[in-house]
Motif scaffolding. Structure first.
Motif, PDB file in Angstrom:
ATOM      1  N   HIS A  14      53.299 -18.339  -7.266  1.00 28.59           N
ATOM      2  CA  HIS A  14      52.130 -18.981  -7.621  1.00 28.59           C
ATOM      3  C   HIS A  14      51.566 -19.851  -6.413  1.00 28.59           C
ATOM      4  N   PHE A  15      52.637 -20.720  -6.016  1.00 34.42           N
ATOM      5  CA  PHE A  15      52.132 -21.759  -4.849  1.00 34.42           C
ATOM      6  C   PHE A  15      51.713 -20.880  -3.517  1.00 34.42           C
ATOM      7  N   LEU A  16      52.544 -19.946  -3.373  1.00 36.94           N
ATOM      8  CA  LEU A  16      52.352 -18.873  -2.316  1.00 36.94           C
ATOM      9  C   LEU A  16      50.854 -18.121  -2.492  1.00 36.94           C
ATOM     10  N   ALA A  17      50.569 -17.817  -3.515  1.00 33.64           N
ATOM     11  CA  ALA A  17      49.192 -17.157  -3.738  1.00 33.64           C
ATOM     12  C   ALA A  17      48.069 -18.036  -3.670  1.00 33.64           C
ATOM     13  N   SER A  18      48.348 -19.435  -3.524  1.00 28.43           N
ATOM     14  CA  SER A  18      47.161 -20.318  -3.534  1.00 28.43           C
ATOM     15  C   SER A  18      46.747 -20.368  -1.904  1.00 28.43           C
ATOM     16  N   GLY A  19      47.555 -20.008  -1.234  1.00 28.17           N
ATOM     17  CA  GLY A  19      47.166 -19.908   0.219  1.00 28.17           C
ATOM     18  C   GLY A  19      46.885 -20.977   0.945  1.00 28.17           C
ATOM     19  N   ASN A  20      47.227 -22.230   0.459  1.00 28.56           N
ATOM     20  CA  ASN A  20      47.004 -23.492   1.382  1.00 28.56           C
ATOM     21  C   ASN A  20      48.529 -23.979   1.661  1.00 28.56           C
ATOM     22  N   LEU A  21      49.826 -23.262   1.469  1.00 24.43           N
ATOM     23  CA  LEU A  21      51.025 -24.052   1.650  1.00 24.43           C
ATOM     24  C   LEU A  21      51.259 -24.325   3.113  1.00 24.43           C
ATOM     25  N   ALA A  22      51.692 -25.539   3.521  1.00 24.67           N
ATOM     26  CA  ALA A  22      52.339 -25.904   4.880  1.00 24.67           C
ATOM     27  C   ALA A  22      53.531 -25.156   4.927  1.00 24.67           C
ATOM     28  N   GLY A  23      54.350 -25.013   3.782  1.00 24.86           N
ATOM     29  CA  GLY A  23      55.673 -24.476   4.129  1.00 24.86           C
ATOM     30  C   GLY A  23      56.358 -24.453   2.616  1.00 24.86           C
ATOM     31  N   ARG A  25      59.563 -11.423  -0.187  1.00 21.18           N
ATOM     32  CA  ARG A  25      58.042 -11.265  -0.415  1.00 21.18           C
ATOM     33  C   ARG A  25      57.523 -12.228   0.785  1.00 21.18           C
ATOM     34  N   LEU A  26      58.020 -13.293   1.233  1.00 18.82           N
ATOM     35  CA  LEU A  26      57.625 -14.017   2.429  1.00 18.82           C
ATOM     36  C   LEU A  26      57.222 -13.041   3.511  1.00 18.82           C
ATOM     37  N   ARG A  27      58.442 -12.445   3.791  1.00 17.27           N
ATOM     38  CA  ARG A  27      58.168 -11.594   5.111  1.00 17.27           C
ATOM     39  C   ARG A  27      57.357 -10.606   4.922  1.00 17.27           C
ATOM     40  N   ARG A  28      56.895 -10.102   3.879  1.00 18.73           N
ATOM     41  CA  ARG A  28      55.899  -8.785   3.754  1.00 18.73           C
ATOM     42  C   ARG A  28      54.682  -9.643   3.623  1.00 18.73           C
ATOM     43  N   SER A  29      54.487 -10.603   2.716  1.00 15.18           N
ATOM     44  CA  SER A  29      52.857 -11.089   2.442  1.00 15.18           C
ATOM     45  C   SER A  29      52.459 -12.472   2.851  1.00 15.18           C
ATOM     46  N   TYR A  30      53.682 -13.340   3.106  1.00 14.32           N
ATOM     47  CA  TYR A  30      53.190 -14.881   3.235  1.00 14.32           C
ATOM     48  C   TYR A  30      53.609 -15.380   4.399  1.00 14.32           C
ATOM     49  N   PRO A  31      53.397 -15.531   5.554  1.00 10.45           N
ATOM     50  CA  PRO A  31      53.811 -15.854   6.858  1.00 10.45           C
ATOM     51  C   PRO A  31      54.084 -17.667   6.532  1.00 10.45           C
ATOM     52  N   VAL A  32      54.690 -18.067   6.179  1.00 13.35           N
ATOM     53  CA  VAL A  32      54.665 -19.657   5.807  1.00 13.35           C
ATOM     54  C   VAL A  32      56.093 -19.889   6.355  1.00 13.35           C
ATOM     55  N   PRO A  33      56.429 -21.239   7.118  1.00 11.99           N
ATOM     56  CA  PRO A  33      57.623 -21.606   7.437  1.00 11.99           C
ATOM     57  C   PRO A  33      58.664 -21.640   6.149  1.00 11.99           C
ATOM     58  N   TYR A  34      59.868 -21.310   6.226  1.00 13.64           N
ATOM     59  CA  TYR A  34      60.561 -21.147   5.060  1.00 13.64           C
ATOM     60  C   TYR A  34      62.035 -21.967   5.396  1.00 13.64           C
TER      61      TYR A  34
END
Ligand code: SF4
Length: 336
Positions: free
Chosen positions: A258-267, A289-298
């Motif tokens: 849900h947080f990732l889908a918001s599109g504005n996460l710093a990490g 899921r991150l590798r596939r769709s959400y390129p945010v620092p993890y």
């Protein structure tokens, strides 16, 4: 003199204290909490638990040992399921038995069975039975349950509004929210950074070295799973092809998505503990899921009894450097 009920400051204390404390107090009992986690409590838990036990359960045993002589009853619910389609982690199912086997000379244990999968074994019935075993009248038990549910609902509403747990516990009248992490509310306009994991890993500030307050000091607003309710995570819940079996793990993954889908996460920081089966599944699922769709620092931050301030600090600084580099800002380590 009123009956003293001991509640260990561990495990689901961080999510259900308002429910439990209000219920017992409404029946006229005195609630005794163990002190905040310390090195002494951790050492006791490590000595009592098997080597391959997860860290939160070892911490729980340490809290039980320091609490046992100061109360007439110990409250250790047997939590099987909160909904008909999920289970708690097996360690919660056997919590009273496993605690009895590990800690000697315990007072009598109040162990209501909460199993939403079986008719007549839900929270209401478990608490009625427990109230009867304490000698309370039927009408007082019903009033106490109503009061406790209202306190818990107010607490959860406050969490959803972004009030940190320590503050929310105080607002609904709980005693001693001291040392529950996340006591300070950050600015609502700070950029969001998700910090996900089980509540006992996120809100025990001794175990995680004050992680949530650290994230705020960096200038980010930590978003934890308690900020969203199941209605909001509908899309996130549906995302894994097969529903996750364990209720807490399911909510962690759903809120992270849900947080990732918001599109504005710093990490995103995933806080887990060594030897946790559900966390190993959740982390793998999220990382894919991150590798596939959400390129945010993890950052995957795994805690155990050997974790040190310096070790955690080094990892956090490297992560923050990555977050800031992505934002085009200089991180704590500067240009390298
Ligand atoms: S979910 Fe993980 S950390 Fe929590 S009790 Fe179960 S094994 Fe331990």
């Amino acid at each position: 003199m009123s009956i003293r009920i001991g509640i260990p400051r561990a495990l689901l204390f961080y999510h259900y204290l308002p429910l439990w404390e209000t219920f017992f107090q409404a029946l006229g009992a005195e609630v005794i909490l163990s002190p905040p986690t310390s090195q002494e409590i951790l050492n006791r838990g490590v000595r009592l638990g098997m080597a391959d036990l997860c860290l939160p359960m070892k911490v729980h045993l340490g809290h039980v040992e320091v609490l046992r002589d100061g109360c007439d009853f110990l409250f250790l619910p047997r939590l099987v399921s909160f909904s008909p389609d999920s289970y708690m982690c097996p360690k919660f199912l056997g919590l009273p038995d496993f605690t009895r086997a590990a800690v000697e000379a315990l007072p009598p244990i109040l162990e209501p069975l909460i199993n939403a999968k079986v008719k007549g074994k839900g929270l209401q019935e478990g608490f009625v039975e427990m109230g009867r075993s304490l000698g309370s009248r039927e009408d007082r038990i019903q009033e106490a349950i109503g009061e406790a549910k209202r306190a818990q609902a107010r607490f959860e509403d406050l969490l959803h509004c972004g009030i940190p747990p320590a503050q929310a516990m105080g607002l609904v009248g709980c005693r001693s929210p001291r040392a529950v992490a996340g006591g300070k509310r950050g600015g609502t306009d700070l950029p969001p950074l998700a910090v996900v994991g089980h509540p006992y890993n996120l809100y025990d500030s001794y175990l995680n070295f004050g992680l949530l307050d650290r994230v705020r000091e960096w200038g980010y607003e930590p978003l934890t799973p308690e900020r969203v309710d199941e209605g909001e995570t509908g899309a996130g819940m549906a995302a894994p092809r097969k529903a996750i079996y364990w209720s807490l793990a399911r909510h962690i993954v759903a809120s992270a998505l849900h947080f990732l889908a918001s599109g504005n996460l710093a990490g995103m920081i995933f806080v887990s503990s060594v030897a946790c089966g559900p966390d190993s599944f959740c982390q793998d699922l999220l990382q894919r899921r991150l590798r596939r769709s959400y390129p945010v620092p993890y950052l995957s931050l795994t805690l155990d009894e050997h974790s040190s301030y310096a070790g955690v600090q080094t990892r956090l600084e490297a992560f923050l450097d990555m977050v800031r580099a992505r934002e085009g800002r200089e991180g704590p380590l500067g240009d390298r």
